[in-house]
Scaffold this motif. Structure first.
Motif, PDB file in Angstrom:
ATOM      1  N   ARG A  65       0.897  -1.163   0.000  1.00  0.00           N
ATOM      2  CA  ARG A  65       0.000   0.000   0.000  1.00  0.00           C
ATOM      3  C   ARG A  65       0.932   1.208   0.000  1.00  0.00           C
ATOM      4  N   CYS A  66       1.136   1.805  -1.179  1.00  0.00           N
ATOM      5  CA  CYS A  66       2.132   2.856  -1.353  1.00  0.00           C
ATOM      6  C   CYS A  66       1.671   4.177  -0.737  1.00  0.00           C
ATOM      7  N   VAL A  67       2.509   4.735   0.143  1.00  0.00           N
ATOM      8  CA  VAL A  67       2.188   5.999   0.799  1.00  0.00           C
ATOM      9  C   VAL A  67       2.301   7.182  -0.157  1.00  0.00           C
ATOM     10  N   VAL A  68       3.016   7.013  -1.244  1.00  0.00           N
ATOM     11  CA  VAL A  68       3.146   8.088  -2.232  1.00  0.00           C
ATOM     12  C   VAL A  68       1.941   8.088  -3.162  1.00  0.00           C
ATOM     13  N   LEU A  69       1.607   6.917  -3.693  1.00  0.00           N
ATOM     14  CA  LEU A  69       0.516   6.805  -4.672  1.00  0.00           C
ATOM     15  C   LEU A  69      -0.859   6.698  -4.019  1.00  0.00           C
ATOM     16  N   LYS A  70      -0.874   6.363  -2.727  1.00  0.00           N
ATOM     17  CA  LYS A  70      -2.123   6.173  -1.973  1.00  0.00           C
ATOM     18  C   LYS A  70      -2.971   5.026  -2.549  1.00  0.00           C
ATOM     19  N   ARG A  71      -2.268   3.962  -3.001  1.00  0.00           N
ATOM     20  CA  ARG A  71      -2.960   2.785  -3.527  1.00  0.00           C
ATOM     21  C   ARG A  71      -2.002   1.595  -3.528  1.00  0.00           C
ATOM     22  N   GLU A  72      -2.557   0.416  -3.766  1.00  0.00           N
ATOM     23  CA  GLU A  72      -1.742  -0.788  -3.903  1.00  0.00           C
ATOM     24  C   GLU A  72      -0.938  -0.696  -5.198  1.00  0.00           C
ATOM     25  N   ALA A  73       0.329  -1.096  -5.113  1.00  0.00           N
ATOM     26  CA  ALA A  73       1.190  -1.079  -6.291  1.00  0.00           C
ATOM     27  C   ALA A  73       2.348  -2.043  -6.070  1.00  0.00           C
ATOM     28  N   GLU A  74       3.054  -2.338  -7.141  1.00  0.00           N
ATOM     29  CA  GLU A  74       4.179  -3.264  -7.069  1.00  0.00           C
ATOM     30  C   GLU A  74       5.263  -2.708  -6.151  1.00  0.00           C
TER      31      GLU A  74
ATOM     32  N   PHE B 255      10.959   0.209   2.050  1.00  0.00           N
ATOM     33  CA  PHE B 255      10.688  -1.084   1.423  1.00  0.00           C
ATOM     34  C   PHE B 255       9.271  -1.569   1.729  1.00  0.00           C
ATOM     35  N   GLU B 256       8.829  -1.366   2.945  1.00  0.00           N
ATOM     36  CA  GLU B 256       7.513  -1.853   3.372  1.00  0.00           C
ATOM     37  C   GLU B 256       6.359  -0.952   2.945  1.00  0.00           C
ATOM     38  N   ASN B 257       6.633   0.319   2.598  1.00  0.00           N
ATOM     39  CA  ASN B 257       5.548   1.280   2.382  1.00  0.00           C
ATOM     40  C   ASN B 257       5.577   2.064   1.080  1.00  0.00           C
ATOM     41  N   VAL B 258       6.599   1.857   0.252  1.00  0.00           N
ATOM     42  CA  VAL B 258       6.720   2.633  -0.979  1.00  0.00           C
ATOM     43  C   VAL B 258       6.839   1.674  -2.163  1.00  0.00           C
ATOM     44  N   SER B 259       6.106   1.960  -3.208  1.00  0.00           N
ATOM     45  CA  SER B 259       6.130   1.127  -4.411  1.00  0.00           C
ATOM     46  C   SER B 259       7.289   1.516  -5.325  1.00  0.00           C
ATOM     47  N   LYS B 260       7.506   0.697  -6.351  1.00  0.00           N
ATOM     48  CA  LYS B 260       8.521   1.015  -7.356  1.00  0.00           C
ATOM     49  C   LYS B 260       8.216   2.360  -7.997  1.00  0.00           C
ATOM     50  N   GLU B 261       6.968   2.578  -8.339  1.00  0.00           N
ATOM     51  CA  GLU B 261       6.570   3.831  -8.978  1.00  0.00           C
ATOM     52  C   GLU B 261       6.748   5.022  -8.025  1.00  0.00           C
ATOM     53  N   GLY B 262       6.388   4.843  -6.764  1.00  0.00           N
ATOM     54  CA  GLY B 262       6.577   5.895  -5.776  1.00  0.00           C
ATOM     55  C   GLY B 262       8.051   6.219  -5.589  1.00  0.00           C
ATOM     56  N   TRP B 263       8.897   5.194  -5.571  1.00  0.00           N
ATOM     57  CA  TRP B 263      10.333   5.400  -5.426  1.00  0.00           C
ATOM     58  C   TRP B 263      10.891   6.136  -6.647  1.00  0.00           C
TER      59      TRP B 263
END
Length: 94
Positions: free
Chosen positions: A6-15, A31-39
């Motif tokens: 559950r990405c804290v940047v995108l505010k949705r589930e993501a890879e 690692f636990e809270n940010v997706s590839k896209e958010g990173w």
């Protein structure tokens, strides 16, 4: 199957990321809270922050500033992480 967060940047589930992108507890939290896209979004912002503030990733003092921006951008903590005041992207109108 790809790991999702559950990405804290995108505010949705993501890879999710494949491994912690930063050392220590902060890296594990990312690692636990940010997706590839958010990173990826953070890395784009990081380039701007480094250039606008003339920071060096070889300087321990700069690393502390970068980490404060990281916390602000990724987790909304503190006053950092936003674009520098008055920032205009290349080719932007002034």
């Amino acid at each position: 199957m790809a790991r999702t967060v559950r990405c804290v940047v995108l505010k949705r589930e993501a890879e999710g990321l494949e491994r912690p992108p930063h050392p220590g507890a902060l890296g594990q939290r990312i690692f636990e809270n940010v997706s590839k896209e958010g990173w990826k979004q953070w890395l784009q912002r990081l380039a701007t922050i480094i250039n606008e503030n003339k920071l060096s990733t070889a300087d321990p003092g700069s690393i502390k500033v970068i980490e404060q921006h990281m916390l602000g951008f990724l987790f909304g903590e503190g006053d950092m992480g936003k674009l520098p005041a008055g920032f205009q992207p290349a080719g932007g109108k002034k």
